[in-house]
Write a protein that holds these residues in place. Structure first.
Motif, PDB file in Angstrom:
ATOM      1  N   GLY A  74       0.810  -1.212   0.000  1.00 18.04           N
ATOM      2  CA  GLY A  74       0.000   0.000   0.000  1.00 18.04           C
ATOM      3  C   GLY A  74       0.839   1.256   0.000  1.00 18.04           C
ATOM      4  N   SER A  75       0.174   2.373   0.211  1.00 19.00           N
ATOM      5  CA  SER A  75       0.847   3.672   0.144  1.00 19.00           C
ATOM      6  C   SER A  75       1.964   3.771   1.182  1.00 19.00           C
ATOM      7  CB  SER A  75      -0.169   4.802   0.353  1.00 19.00           C
ATOM      8  OG  SER A  75      -0.870   4.628   1.580  1.00 19.00           O
ATOM      9  N   ARG A  76       1.749   3.162   2.369  1.00 18.89           N
ATOM     10  CA  ARG A  76       2.789   3.211   3.394  1.00 18.89           C
ATOM     11  C   ARG A  76       4.041   2.483   2.931  1.00 18.89           C
ATOM     12  NH1 ARG A  76       4.316   3.724   8.662  1.00 18.89           N
ATOM     13  NH2 ARG A  76       5.673   2.068   9.453  1.00 18.89           N
ATOM     14  N   HIS A  77       3.877   1.349   2.230  1.00 20.11           N
ATOM     15  CA  HIS A  77       5.032   0.575   1.763  1.00 20.11           C
ATOM     16  C   HIS A  77       5.810   1.335   0.691  1.00 20.11           C
ATOM     17  CE1 HIS A  77       2.142  -2.532   3.273  1.00 20.11           C
ATOM     18  NE2 HIS A  77       3.233  -2.899   3.918  1.00 20.11           N
ATOM     19  N   PHE A  78       5.075   1.990  -0.218  1.00 18.08           N
ATOM     20  CA  PHE A  78       5.742   2.786  -1.255  1.00 18.08           C
ATOM     21  C   PHE A  78       6.504   3.951  -0.627  1.00 18.08           C
ATOM     22  CE2 PHE A  78       2.296   0.888  -3.839  1.00 18.08           C
ATOM     23  CZ  PHE A  78       3.078   0.276  -4.798  1.00 18.08           C
ATOM     24  N   LEU A  79       5.859   4.599   0.340  1.00 21.89           N
ATOM     25  CA  LEU A  79       6.511   5.725   1.007  1.00 21.89           C
ATOM     26  C   LEU A  79       7.739   5.240   1.769  1.00 21.89           C
ATOM     27  CD1 LEU A  79       6.553   8.699   1.754  1.00 21.89           C
ATOM     28  CD2 LEU A  79       4.961   8.186   3.643  1.00 21.89           C
ATOM     29  N   ARG A  80       7.615   4.071   2.392  1.00 25.17           N
ATOM     30  CA  ARG A  80       8.725   3.551   3.184  1.00 25.17           C
ATOM     31  C   ARG A  80       9.941   3.232   2.327  1.00 25.17           C
ATOM     32  NH1 ARG A  80       9.327  -1.987   6.728  1.00 25.17           N
ATOM     33  NH2 ARG A  80      10.691  -1.132   8.330  1.00 25.17           N
ATOM     34  N   VAL A  81       9.728   2.545   1.190  1.00 24.08           N
ATOM     35  CA  VAL A  81      10.873   2.201   0.352  1.00 24.08           C
ATOM     36  C   VAL A  81      11.487   3.468  -0.245  1.00 24.08           C
ATOM     37  CG1 VAL A  81       9.620   1.827  -1.827  1.00 24.08           C
ATOM     38  CG2 VAL A  81      11.719   0.553  -1.362  1.00 24.08           C
ATOM     39  N   GLY A  82      10.646   4.454  -0.546  1.00 18.51           N
ATOM     40  CA  GLY A  82      11.168   5.720  -1.056  1.00 18.51           C
ATOM     41  C   GLY A  82      11.992   6.456  -0.016  1.00 18.51           C
ATOM     42  N   LEU A  83      11.513   6.471   1.217  1.00 15.84           N
ATOM     43  CA  LEU A  83      12.255   7.132   2.292  1.00 15.84           C
ATOM     44  C   LEU A  83      13.542   6.383   2.624  1.00 15.84           C
ATOM     45  CD1 LEU A  83       9.343   8.166   4.700  1.00 15.84           C
ATOM     46  CD2 LEU A  83      10.747   9.668   3.284  1.00 15.84           C
ATOM     47  N   CYS A  84      13.491   5.051   2.550  1.00 16.08           N
ATOM     48  CA  CYS A  84      14.712   4.265   2.776  1.00 16.08           C
ATOM     49  C   CYS A  84      15.775   4.595   1.729  1.00 16.08           C
ATOM     50  CB  CYS A  84      14.398   2.772   2.732  1.00 16.08           C
ATOM     51  SG  CYS A  84      13.609   2.133   4.216  1.00 16.08           S
ATOM     52  N   LEU A  85      15.349   4.638   0.475  1.00 13.97           N
ATOM     53  CA  LEU A  85      16.274   4.961  -0.601  1.00 13.97           C
ATOM     54  C   LEU A  85      16.861   6.355  -0.400  1.00 13.97           C
ATOM     55  CD1 LEU A  85      17.621   4.249  -3.253  1.00 13.97           C
ATOM     56  CD2 LEU A  85      15.556   4.994  -4.454  1.00 13.97           C
ATOM     57  N   LEU A  86      16.007   7.314  -0.032  1.00 12.83           N
ATOM     58  CA  LEU A  86      16.473   8.687   0.194  1.00 12.83           C
ATOM     59  C   LEU A  86      17.405   8.770   1.397  1.00 12.83           C
ATOM     60  CD1 LEU A  86      16.328  11.725  -0.438  1.00 12.83           C
ATOM     61  CD2 LEU A  86      14.285  11.839   1.031  1.00 12.83           C
ATOM     62  N   PHE A  87      17.010   8.155   2.504  1.00  6.91           N
ATOM     63  CA  PHE A  87      17.787   8.249   3.740  1.00  6.91           C
ATOM     64  C   PHE A  87      19.167   7.619   3.591  1.00  6.91           C
ATOM     65  CE2 PHE A  87      19.097   6.317   7.809  1.00  6.91           C
ATOM     66  CZ  PHE A  87      19.204   7.460   8.599  1.00  6.91           C
ATOM     67  N   TYR A  88      19.207   6.397   3.086  1.00 13.20           N
ATOM     68  CA  TYR A  88      20.503   5.704   2.997  1.00 13.20           C
ATOM     69  C   TYR A  88      21.350   6.241   1.848  1.00 13.20           C
ATOM     70  CZ  TYR A  88      18.720   2.666   6.609  1.00 13.20           C
ATOM     71  OH  TYR A  88      18.214   2.201   7.802  1.00 13.20           O
ATOM     72  N   SER A  89      20.718   6.836   0.855  1.00 13.24           N
ATOM     73  CA  SER A  89      21.490   7.508  -0.197  1.00 13.24           C
ATOM     74  C   SER A  89      22.150   8.765   0.359  1.00 13.24           C
ATOM     75  CB  SER A  89      20.581   7.878  -1.377  1.00 13.24           C
ATOM     76  OG  SER A  89      20.104   6.722  -2.043  1.00 13.24           O
ATOM     77  N   LEU A  90      21.406   9.531   1.141  1.00 12.16           N
ATOM     78  CA  LEU A  90      21.988  10.722   1.775  1.00 12.16           C
ATOM     79  C   LEU A  90      23.095  10.328   2.743  1.00 12.16           C
ATOM     80  CD1 LEU A  90      18.774  12.857   2.481  1.00 12.16           C
ATOM     81  CD2 LEU A  90      20.538  13.273   0.762  1.00 12.16           C
ATOM     82  N   LEU A  91      22.887   9.229   3.450  1.00 10.85           N
ATOM     83  CA  LEU A  91      23.921   8.731   4.348  1.00 10.85           C
ATOM     84  C   LEU A  91      25.167   8.328   3.561  1.00 10.85           C
ATOM     85  CD1 LEU A  91      24.268   8.175   7.408  1.00 10.85           C
ATOM     86  CD2 LEU A  91      23.575   5.809   6.950  1.00 10.85           C
TER      87      LEU A  91
END
Length: 333
Positions: A74-91
């Motif tokens: 669902g929308s939470r899963h899409f948001l989560r994978v997007g935030l994971c990609l953003l967070f660990y990419s910034l890291l």
């Protein structure tokens, strides 16, 4: 997965797969350096890496098991994978800017084409699984049908299967116009659901599954050594995540855990499972730092492999636990 809807054998498998990923990246230095590090040292690294190649396919299979049934991404899963990609990419960008000579700006400009740090590719690939989740609901099928499907698509028609000729006639691989790793990542997810709900009975099933896994690992290790001798250098021909031997190994281990590992594991391993997302996100930076800052023991490869693995797992777990205290909604942890 929601904390109150955990499935014990999936948790157990996730913990093992998480540790296998760390082992892959721990031993990669030695595997890629060939026999220069000593034959026995290379053989050890090769066996450990060969055993662990199933890790990434297992994560795709677990995603399929969870999201290719009645439950949807669902929308939470899409948001989560997007935030994971953003967070660990910034890291990753921050790590490169502070600890490496790699240009973080250059890595950022190509972020739509490839991850800023090598291990983050998985987040790109799993997005496809999530996007297709609302369209796919796998129905129960027979074990015989799944076996034929695997033999045909994962072995006989797999573009990664080594060519086999009879005279001038090409017998393998069969050309079904399959191309691209994404097909096989999706196929892993489909099989994860199909095998996960398969009604398998009989005490011999775990034994057969374990035997198939061990055999596939042995063939991957022996094949990799053979290619090293032929090429005079390391080749990942048998290591490919979408290769037939890794495919058989991943499905076999998945079935083994479903049939034989249904009880909760030791508490620390359950913690690894719960923190696996953040452990995955952190571990590559730790290994890279150890390898590039002289904190390893390359003069003693067996000891070094154990040391780097334990230190990486421990530090990644501590960082993951700390992040979970901050990230109470589990967006990136």
């Amino acid at each position: 997965m929601d904390e109150d809807k955990r499935i014990d054998w999936i948790d157990n498998l996730r913990a093992l797969a998480c540790m296998m990923v760390i082992m892959i990246h721990t031993t990669s230095f030695y595997v890629t350096h060939g026999l220069d590090i000593g034959e026995h040292n290379w053989l050890l690294a090769n066996v450990l890496n060969s055993m662990s190649r199933v890790a990434v396919p297992l994560f795709f299979m677990m995603s399929g098991f969870l999201f290719f049934g009645p439950r949807r991404a669902g929308s939470r899963h899409f948001l989560r994978v997007g935030l994971c990609l953003l967070f660990y990419s910034l890291l990753g960008l921050l790590y490169m800017a502070i600890f490496t000579p790699i240009s973080a700006a250059q890595a950022l400009t190509g972020a739509l084409q490839k991850p800023v740090f090598y291990h983050l590719w998985f987040f790109y690939a799993v997005i496809v699984i999530y996007l297709l989740s609302p369209l796919i609901e796998i129905k129960p099928v027979s074990a015989g049908y799944l076996s034929i499907l695997i033999l045909l698509l994962a072995v006989a028609a797999n573009p990664n299967t080594l060519p086999f000729n009879h005279g001038h006639i090409r017998l393998l691989p069969i050309n079904l116009f399959i191309s691209g790793d994404t097909f096989y990542y999706l196929f892993y997810a489909v099989l994860g659901r199909a095998a996960g709900v398969l009604d398998l009975k009989g005490k011999k099933i775990p034994v057969i599954a374990a035997a198939l896994f061990i055999t596939s690992v042995a063939l991957v290790a022996m094949g990799t050594k053979k290619q090293l001798i032929i090429n005079g250098d390391f080749a990942d021909t048998y290591y490919l995540y979408c290769g037939p031997l890794v495919f058989i190994g991943a499905v076999s281990l998945f079935v083994f855990f479903k049939q034989a590992c249904r009880r909760p594991w030791w508490t620390p391993l359950r913690l690894v499972s719960r923190c696996s997302l953040a452990i995955y996100g952190f571990h590559a930076f730790i290994i890279h730092y150890i390898r590039t800052h002289g904190l390893d023991f390359k003069a003693a490869p067996p000891l070094d492999i154990l040391y780097v693995f334990v230190v990486t797992l421990s530090l990644s777990l501590l960082l993951a636990m700390g992040l979970r205290r901050i990230d109470t909604r589990r967006w990136v942890s």
